[in-house]
Design a protein around this motif. Structure first.
Motif, PDB file in Angstrom:
ATOM      1  N   ARG A  26     -22.646 -31.006 -37.534  1.00 60.27           N
ATOM      2  CA  ARG A  26     -21.469 -30.248 -37.992  1.00 60.27           C
ATOM      3  C   ARG A  26     -21.328 -30.389 -39.500  1.00 60.27           C
ATOM      4  O   ARG A  26     -21.769 -31.371 -40.092  1.00 60.27           O
ATOM      5  CB  ARG A  26     -20.210 -30.773 -37.306  1.00 60.27           C
ATOM      6  CG  ARG A  26     -19.972 -32.235 -37.585  1.00 60.27           C
ATOM      7  CD  ARG A  26     -18.855 -32.804 -36.764  1.00 60.27           C
ATOM      8  NE  ARG A  26     -18.848 -34.260 -36.917  1.00 60.27           N
ATOM      9  CZ  ARG A  26     -17.886 -35.037 -36.534  1.00 60.27           C
ATOM     10  NH1 ARG A  26     -16.828 -34.544 -35.951  1.00 60.27           N
ATOM     11  NH2 ARG A  26     -17.951 -36.338 -36.713  1.00 60.27           N
ATOM     12  N   GLY A  46     -12.889 -22.727 -28.033  1.00 62.59           N
ATOM     13  CA  GLY A  46     -13.548 -22.906 -29.330  1.00 62.59           C
ATOM     14  C   GLY A  46     -13.711 -24.356 -29.745  1.00 62.59           C
ATOM     15  O   GLY A  46     -14.097 -24.632 -30.877  1.00 62.59           O
ATOM     16  N   GLU A  62     -16.107 -25.160 -32.795  1.00 66.41           N
ATOM     17  CA  GLU A  62     -17.422 -24.504 -32.802  1.00 66.41           C
ATOM     18  C   GLU A  62     -17.720 -23.831 -34.133  1.00 66.41           C
ATOM     19  O   GLU A  62     -18.889 -23.643 -34.477  1.00 66.41           O
ATOM     20  CB  GLU A  62     -17.583 -23.537 -31.633  1.00 66.41           C
ATOM     21  CG  GLU A  62     -16.637 -22.390 -31.605  1.00 66.41           C
ATOM     22  CD  GLU A  62     -16.803 -21.533 -30.358  1.00 66.41           C
ATOM     23  OE1 GLU A  62     -16.768 -20.299 -30.517  1.00 66.41           O
ATOM     24  OE2 GLU A  62     -16.954 -22.065 -29.255  1.00 66.41           O
ATOM     25  N   GLY A  63     -16.717 -23.505 -34.918  1.00 63.87           N
ATOM     26  CA  GLY A  63     -16.930 -22.861 -36.212  1.00 63.87           C
ATOM     27  C   GLY A  63     -17.597 -23.744 -37.250  1.00 63.87           C
ATOM     28  O   GLY A  63     -18.137 -23.241 -38.234  1.00 63.87           O
ATOM     29  N   ILE A  64     -17.578 -25.083 -37.072  1.00 61.58           N
ATOM     30  CA  ILE A  64     -18.230 -25.966 -38.048  1.00 61.58           C
ATOM     31  C   ILE A  64     -19.570 -26.496 -37.533  1.00 61.58           C
ATOM     32  O   ILE A  64     -20.255 -27.238 -38.221  1.00 61.58           O
ATOM     33  CB  ILE A  64     -17.311 -27.134 -38.478  1.00 61.58           C
ATOM     34  CG1 ILE A  64     -17.055 -28.102 -37.328  1.00 61.58           C
ATOM     35  CG2 ILE A  64     -16.018 -26.618 -39.082  1.00 61.58           C
ATOM     36  CD1 ILE A  64     -16.408 -29.411 -37.766  1.00 61.58           C
TER      37      ILE A  64
END
Length: 90
Positions: A26, A46, A62-64
């Motif tokens: 991450r 997410g 999940e965005g990182i």
């Protein structure tokens, strides 16, 4: 050829991998990267929840997530080694 190394970052896990051991990289707010290895306990809304071997639960948006894959189960603990020169009892 330049002396630079370029790595391919691939996310090859999905919600179907819940219950399996994963390795996840991450990107932190500082721009550095951090790895999390453990069992994927859930992936909902997410957020991935990964349980490390020490019992800590790490939640990762999940965005990182920049890379992730399924990895083999953790090997069993090794037997303690005998000190050098110690003979076995017979």
């Amino acid at each position: 050829m330049s002396g630079r190394f370029a790595a391919r970052l691939v996310v090859s896990i999905s919600a179907a991998d819940v219950g399996r051991r994963i390795s996840l990289r991450r990107r932190l707010p500082t721009g550095e990267y951090s790895d999390v290895v453990g069992v994927l306990e859930s992936w909902s809304g997410g957020i991935l929840a990964v349980r490390r071997r020490n019992g800590e639960l790490v939640e990762v948006p999940e965005g990182i997530m920049v890379a992730a894959k399924v990895v083999p189960p953790q090997p069993p603990p090794r037997r303690p080694r005998r000190p050098a020169g110690e003979d076995e009892e017979r």
